[in-house]
Motif scaffolding. Structure first.
Motif, PDB file in Angstrom:
ATOM      1  N   GLN A  11       0.825  -1.207   0.000  1.00  0.00           N
ATOM      2  CA  GLN A  11       0.000   0.000   0.000  1.00  0.00           C
ATOM      3  C   GLN A  11       0.864   1.264   0.000  1.00  0.00           C
ATOM      4  O   GLN A  11       0.463   2.288  -0.506  1.00  0.00           O
ATOM      5  CB  GLN A  11      -0.990  -0.031   1.173  1.00  0.00           C
ATOM      6  N   ASN A 109      -4.190  -5.000 -11.437  1.00  0.00           N
ATOM      7  CA  ASN A 109      -5.208  -4.799 -10.410  1.00  0.00           C
ATOM      8  C   ASN A 109      -5.685  -6.121  -9.788  1.00  0.00           C
ATOM      9  O   ASN A 109      -6.399  -6.128  -8.790  1.00  0.00           O
ATOM     10  CB  ASN A 109      -6.393  -4.026 -11.028  1.00  0.00           C
ATOM     11  N   THR A 114      -3.702  -1.195  -6.248  1.00  0.00           N
ATOM     12  CA  THR A 114      -4.998  -0.558  -6.514  1.00  0.00           C
ATOM     13  C   THR A 114      -4.951   0.276  -7.799  1.00  0.00           C
ATOM     14  O   THR A 114      -3.869   0.590  -8.305  1.00  0.00           O
ATOM     15  CB  THR A 114      -5.379   0.391  -5.359  1.00  0.00           C
ATOM     16  N   ARG A 116      -5.632   3.376  -8.099  1.00  0.00           N
ATOM     17  CA  ARG A 116      -4.989   4.665  -7.814  1.00  0.00           C
ATOM     18  C   ARG A 116      -3.470   4.526  -7.945  1.00  0.00           C
ATOM     19  O   ARG A 116      -2.790   5.402  -8.472  1.00  0.00           O
ATOM     20  CB  ARG A 116      -5.341   5.144  -6.406  1.00  0.00           C
ATOM     21  N   GLN A 117      -2.948   3.406  -7.462  1.00  0.00           N
ATOM     22  CA  GLN A 117      -1.493   3.202  -7.537  1.00  0.00           C
ATOM     23  C   GLN A 117      -1.041   2.995  -8.982  1.00  0.00           C
ATOM     24  O   GLN A 117       0.051   3.426  -9.357  1.00  0.00           O
ATOM     25  CB  GLN A 117      -1.095   1.989  -6.688  1.00  0.00           C
ATOM     26  N   GLU A 265      -9.466   4.000 -10.786  1.00  0.00           N
ATOM     27  CA  GLU A 265     -10.105   3.145  -9.791  1.00  0.00           C
ATOM     28  C   GLU A 265     -11.508   2.746 -10.251  1.00  0.00           C
ATOM     29  O   GLU A 265     -11.890   1.580 -10.208  1.00  0.00           O
ATOM     30  CB  GLU A 265     -10.174   3.922  -8.484  1.00  0.00           C
ATOM     31  N   ALA A 269     -12.995  -1.036 -11.545  1.00  0.00           N
ATOM     32  CA  ALA A 269     -13.971  -1.697 -10.657  1.00  0.00           C
ATOM     33  C   ALA A 269     -15.292  -2.009 -11.362  1.00  0.00           C
ATOM     34  O   ALA A 269     -16.183  -2.577 -10.773  1.00  0.00           O
ATOM     35  CB  ALA A 269     -14.227  -0.823  -9.440  1.00  0.00           C
TER      36      ALA A 269
ATOM     37  N   THR B  54     -12.080  -7.329  -7.593  1.00  0.00           N
ATOM     38  CA  THR B  54     -11.795  -6.181  -8.439  1.00  0.00           C
ATOM     39  C   THR B  54     -13.066  -5.461  -8.859  1.00  0.00           C
ATOM     40  O   THR B  54     -13.036  -4.275  -9.142  1.00  0.00           O
ATOM     41  CB  THR B  54     -11.019  -6.592  -9.715  1.00  0.00           C
ATOM     42  N   GLY B  73     -10.109  -5.020  -0.571  1.00  0.00           N
ATOM     43  CA  GLY B  73      -9.596  -5.478  -1.865  1.00  0.00           C
ATOM     44  C   GLY B  73      -8.148  -5.944  -1.835  1.00  0.00           C
ATOM     45  O   GLY B  73      -7.864  -7.119  -2.099  1.00  0.00           O
ATOM     46  N   PRO B  74      -7.203  -5.057  -1.507  1.00  0.00           N
ATOM     47  CA  PRO B  74      -5.794  -5.458  -1.535  1.00  0.00           C
ATOM     48  C   PRO B  74      -5.493  -6.641  -0.610  1.00  0.00           C
ATOM     49  O   PRO B  74      -4.759  -7.557  -0.988  1.00  0.00           O
ATOM     50  CB  PRO B  74      -5.058  -4.203  -1.070  1.00  0.00           C
ATOM     51  N   ARG B  77      -6.943  -9.753  -2.270  1.00  0.00           N
ATOM     52  CA  ARG B  77      -6.209 -10.100  -3.498  1.00  0.00           C
ATOM     53  C   ARG B  77      -4.817 -10.672  -3.198  1.00  0.00           C
ATOM     54  O   ARG B  77      -4.260 -11.403  -4.018  1.00  0.00           O
ATOM     55  CB  ARG B  77      -6.103  -8.874  -4.419  1.00  0.00           C
TER      56      ARG B  77
END
Lengths: 270, 308
Positions: A11, A109, A114, A116-117, A265, A269, B54, B73-74, B77
């Motif tokens: 993160q 993803n 994410t 955003r990243q 994002e 999704a 996702t 999510g992260p 995953r």
């Protein structure tokens, strides 16, 4: 379960993982990138410095260009434009590729990374490309005696800031593209070209009729060019304008990047 | 029984007015190989994208390893390996580079990934292709690489969306063999397919999906037992005659399906039925006796064939 996966660390550093993968892809094109980034400035320095510049100086001397050689007058603009096109190449193509052509973003993803990243990573890698292109250009300016080494080195970060402002916004639009058929035509011919011509690149913006000047006001290229001229020679726009140009460019970076990250994002999704 | 790894209740996903997934429920236990069988457009891939943490859902609850994938999510995953329907490898990079950068997305150490790559190249039978750019690989090799990539983080659950669609029979069999090995190693597999033979080969348990809903659930053998007879007699009388003889034939078997080109007669003993038909003075142009399959289950449940 693999115990080596540290989600908090991902993160924090996920965008850097993406940027480093992007740089790896870019390095596959290093010969072409180097040829473009060295060739392009050379063409300009020869054509404008030797050709058009001589013509301009024969016509009006240096009275319209703050008392300096024509090529030195437009150098900060060329530098900023280089940052802009470099960042554009490394944001628009990877983004459309990532969402549409090869769907790489969906693969990225599927990991703890994410949307955003991913947006931030693509942007950071594009900035690296701009730093390279602009630095090469600056070295050529030194070699051609267009600028003196010293304070003029500031035109490097200024040009990159101009590219960063444009790139943050174009990243958002690239992430919105569902059908890419006309996008590149519109971008190249109706956005980049007029921006290049009407941003005070080749002549001061104020020498154009007032109704054309707003093109410059909204153009990151103009703001970066004005700042670059102030850094490169005695341009004399004053501290207030310097501040305004900086604020405009920084605002575009912040707003553009936030919109881009949100758009990445959302689209991932769906 | 221990808590399921995946638990889905009332899952619904709408795109505007269109309902892609319509209130489905299922659980997947640890070590299980679970399949979603259905035709194109049944909502399988949409379900998979939600399981992959996702895609968002419209309503219902989903828990994967006790966590809501939409909120975590992260974290979720980090435990999953995903093999999407379309290979999304980086064509410009080599086989080993693809595995390497993917491992980095999980924050794994370079040393760990380097060792893992050796193991995965062997698993995917791609040792000799390690430094070849992905664009030069065959379809089957790309598919195996995508699966290997999904395993780089040693996931608890491997999600496979249509793993063998578009591959030639030989490439499919190689792939099935690789997936079977994973199953033996205790990896939990969740896969979608519209191939009944694939579902029969790989799934311990499956749900049959159609138009976003689950029509039936069970083991391949259990579903066949429940929804079909032991054997099927396929007869052809020629396209015009098929309809003519259909009413008479229908009285001779437990159940019959009339397809455009042939009649499927469900029975416990196909050979005996064929004899009976011939005795009655009807001569089929071609006939075939076979075991019931999931295809027959699907036909029974929906009135349609899987591949249309």
């Amino acid at each position: 379960m693999n115990t080596g996966i540290d989600v908090p660390q991902i993160q924090r550093f996920g965008a850097l993982y993406i940027a480093s993968a992007r740089l790896r892809s870019m390095s596959k094109w290093r010969t072409i990138i180097a040829a473009v980034d060295i060739g392009n400035p050379l063409f300009y320095l020869i054509a404008v410095g030797i050709g058009i510049g001589v013509l301009v100086e024969q016509g009006s001397g240096t009275s319209g260009t703050s008392g300096i050689k024509y090529i030195a007058f437009i150098a900060p603009a060329l530098l900023a434009n280089t940052a802009i096109t470099g960042i554009m190449d490394e944001t628009v193509f990877p983004t459309i590729e990532g969402f549409k052509w090869r769907k790489l973003f969906f693969a990225q993803n599927a990991t703890p990374i994410t949307g955003r990243q991913i947006a931030l990573g693509v942007y950071l890698a594009a900035l690296c490309r701009a730093i390279f292109s602009v630095s090469v250009y600056y070295l050529l300016l030194l070699a051609f005696n267009v600028v003196d080494f010293g304070v003029s080195v500031l035109i490097i970060p200024i040009a990159i800031l101009g590219g960063a402002a444009f790139g943050a916004v174009i990243l958002y639009f690239a992430a919105k593209i569902e059908k890419d058929d006309q996008f590149f035509n519109i971008l190249g011919r109706l956005i980049l070209m007029p921006m290049f011509l009407f941003s005070g690149t080749f002549f001061p913006l104020t020498s154009m009729p007032i109704y054309l000047q707003p093109i410059g006001w909204v153009s990151p290229l103009w703001h970066a060019t004005e700042l670059g001229r102030e850094a490169a020679f005695d341009y004399g726009i004053g501290n207030t304008l310097v501040l305004i140009h900086l604020v405009v460019l920084l605002t575009l970076v912040v707003v553009g990047l936030n919109l881009s990250m949100r758009q990445f994002e959302r689209r991932l999704a769906k | 029984m221990s808590k399921p790894l995946i638990s889905v209740r009332g899952l619904t996903k709408k795109f505007g007015d269109f309902t892609a997934v319509d209130g489905i429920d299922f659980d997947v236990a640890k070590g299980e190989s679970f399949g979603l069988l259905g035709p194109n457009g049944a909502g399988k891939s949409t379900t998979m994208r939600i399981l992959a943490a996702t895609s968002t859902r419209t309503s219902g609850t989903v828990e994967i390893l006790d966590k809501d994938p939409e909120l975590f999510g992260p974290l979720v995953r980090a435990h999953l390996g995903v093999v999407p329907q379309q290979d999304n490898l980086d064509n410009e990079l080599t086989v080993s580079e693809n595995l390497f950068i993917y491992g980095r997305y999980f924050g794994l150490s370079k040393k760990f990934i380097k060792n893992k790559i050796e193991e995965l190249l062997e698993f995917a039978q791609l040792e000799e292709k390690r430094d070849v750019k992905v664009e030069a690989l065959s379809g089957g090799m790309k598919r195996r690489l995508t699966i290997a990539r999904g395993l780089v983080s040693e996931p608890d659950i491997l999600l496979l969306d249509e793993p063998t669609t578009g591959l030639d029979p030989q490439a499919r069999h190689i792939l099935w063999d690789r997936l079977f090995r994973l199953k033996e190693q205790g990896v939990t597999l969740v896969l979608t397919t519209h191939f009944m033979d694939e579902a029969e080969q790989l799934c311990d348990r499956l749900v049959v999906m159609d138009k976003g809903a689950i029509m039936a659930e069970g083991s391949p053998a259990g579903l066949i037992k429940q929804y079909s007879s032991k054997e099927v007699l396929e007869v052809r009388f020629g396209s015009d005659r098929n309809k003519e003889v259909a009413p008479q034939l229908a009285t001779m078997c437990e159940r019959m399906e009339t397809l455009p080109d042939r009649l499927l007669m469900y029975t416990e003993d196909g050979e005996a039925l064929l004899e009976k038909i011939t005795h009655a003075g009807m001569h089929a142009t071609t006939s075939l006796v076979r075991r019931s399959s999931l295809e027959d289950v699907f036909l029974r449940l929906t009135g349609r064939t899987l591949i249309e």
